[in-house]
Enzyme design. Structure first.
Site, mmCIF file in Angstrom:
data_model
loop_
_atom_site.group_PDB
_atom_site.id
_atom_site.type_symbol
_atom_site.label_atom_id
_atom_site.label_comp_id
_atom_site.label_asym_id
_atom_site.label_seq_id
_atom_site.Cartn_x
_atom_site.Cartn_y
_atom_site.Cartn_z
ATOM 1 C CE LYS A 162 -3.682 2.772 0.535
ATOM 2 N NZ LYS A 162 -4.362 2.929 -0.476
ATOM 3 C CG MET A 195 -9.222 3.336 -0.701
ATOM 4 S SD MET A 195 -10.677 2.338 0.192
ATOM 5 C CE MET A 195 -9.853 1.557 1.303
ATOM 6 C CB CYS A 217 -2.955 9.351 -4.222
ATOM 7 S SG CYS A 217 -4.246 9.408 -3.085
ATOM 8 C CB VAL A 267 -3.713 4.157 -15.808
ATOM 9 C CG1 VAL A 267 -3.323 4.204 -17.125
ATOM 10 C CG2 VAL A 267 -4.684 3.049 -16.059
ATOM 11 N N GLY A 294 -5.870 -5.226 -9.815
ATOM 12 C CA GLY A 294 -6.457 -4.473 -8.814
ATOM 13 C C GLY A 294 -8.029 -4.860 -8.377
ATOM 14 C CB THR A 295 -11.312 -3.826 -9.743
ATOM 15 O OG1 THR A 295 -11.137 -2.477 -9.733
ATOM 16 C CG2 THR A 295 -12.797 -4.259 -9.431
HETATM 17 C C1 DHB Z 1 -5.280 5.933 -2.799
HETATM 18 C C2 DHB Z 1 -5.822 5.858 -3.917
HETATM 19 C C3 DHB Z 1 -4.925 5.881 -5.107
HETATM 20 O O1 DHB Z 1 -5.498 5.592 -6.182
HETATM 21 C C4 DHB Z 1 -3.692 5.948 -4.918
HETATM 22 O O2 DHB Z 1 -2.764 5.768 -6.058
HETATM 23 C C5 DHB Z 1 -3.149 6.112 -3.611
HETATM 24 C C6 DHB Z 1 -3.878 6.113 -2.796
HETATM 25 C C7 DHB Z 1 -6.288 6.066 -1.660
HETATM 26 O O3 DHB Z 1 -7.320 6.517 -1.862
HETATM 27 O O4 DHB Z 1 -5.934 5.576 -0.361
#
Ligand code: DHB
Length: 311
Positions: A45, A71, A131, A193, A270-271
């Protein structure tokens, strides 16, 4: 024999599939689960210098066509992930890994990267320039001047292998401008991406996530064509020494095949990983191997980047 092995920089991976940052990577337990699956690696993360709680819930929702999230960068702080990847690097039989990072300001990004530079960690780092979910903080990579300045400053002291996570771009001029900046620096990879930022999903009359009045990053089916375009656009524009990691809309072996055809050397889930769990790695690997076998391809090199155009 069909092989899905790959390489990023000087690191060899037995399989080209791994998690995308944000999914199955918040805790050591989740990272260990990815490690013990068919995945070729894990990425952590995205870590900030200090731990963060992130945005209020609900902040992630699956939909029929993908997902939406805001998030807000919840994470356990740099030391948690840095200690873990160093521990893992010293474990016999460990896979090579990726440490994802970004500061809440350019100064914090430099503090973080200087700590990693001074540490025993020798693996890959992914600097997250994309992000979309922290209120009041625009995505760095949509500001080319700031991106160029940060990379210039980073490479004045950072000598370990570094790549960047990018948001999707939607204009040919932006592909050209972004690639011209990235080609100035000794990046090992770009990851195309991150989610398509600031979409809106509604159920009945109400948004489905709480932060930012429902605005959030889209993943899954919604974003595959955009992801493929970004992978291929940067594959065609970047120095061959800068490899591409393909992320976005992969839920089958066919999707992974298309990312590699567009130029990806590694493909992230991801998803689909959030929806299906770590079993997805084995399923999608087998589907990819079947397609390769049908086409007579033995390695990713046999078809990477070899997308056909219509004359
Ligand atoms: C979060 C979302 C993202 O797409 C990212 O690259 C980093 C953090 C988030 O919302 O935690």
């Amino acid at each position: 024999m069909v092989s899905t092995a790959t390489r990023i920089g000087d690191f060899q991976f037995d399989n080209c599939l791994m998690n995308a940052a944000g999914v199955f990577c918040m805790t050591r337990e989740e990272l260990a689960q990815v490690e013990s699956s068919a995945a070729g690696s894990f990425v952590t993360k995205t870590a900030t210098l200090e731990a963060r709680a992130g945005n209020p819930e609900p902040r992630y929702v699956n939909t029929d066509l993908g997902s939406i999230n805001s998030m807000g960068l919840p994470n356990k702080g740099l030391d948690y992930y840095l200690d873990y990847v160093i521990e893992e690097q010293n474990r016999i039989g460990s896979k090579p890994h990726v440490l994802s990072l970004v500061g809440m300001s350019p100064d914090e990004t430099h503090t973080i990267l200087k700590k990693v530079q001074a540490s025993d960690y020798q693996g890959l780092v992914e600097l997250n320039l994309s992000c979309p979910n922290v209120p009041g903080k625009p995505q760095i990579a949509y500001d080319f001047e700031t991106t160029d300045t940060i990379l210039k400053e980073v490479f004045s002291y950072y000598t370990k292998p570094l790549g960047i996570k990018l948001p999707p771009y939607f204009d040919i001029v932006h592909f050209d401008q972004a690639a011209a900046i990235f080609n100035k620096y000794p990046l090992v990879f770009v990851n195309c991406v991150n989610s398509i930022g600031n979409g809106l999903v509604i159920e009945d009359e109400t948004v489905v996530i709480k932060p930012k009045n429902g605005f959030g990053g889209l993943g899954g089916d919604y974003i595959k064509p955009t992801a493929l375009a970004n992978v291929h656009a940067f594959y065609k524009r970047l120095n061959p020494s800068i490899q591409i990691i393909g992320t976005g809309g992969v839920k089958t072996g066919r999707d992974a095949f298309e990312h590699i055809l567009c130029g990806a050397s590694m493909v992230q889930l991801g998803t689909v990983l959030q929806k299906e769990g770590t079993e997805a790695f084995e399923r999608i690997t087998k589907e990819l191997q079947t397609i390769m076998a049908e086409k007579g391809y033995e390695t990713l090199d046999d078809f990477r980047g070899k997308l056909h155009y219509i004359d």
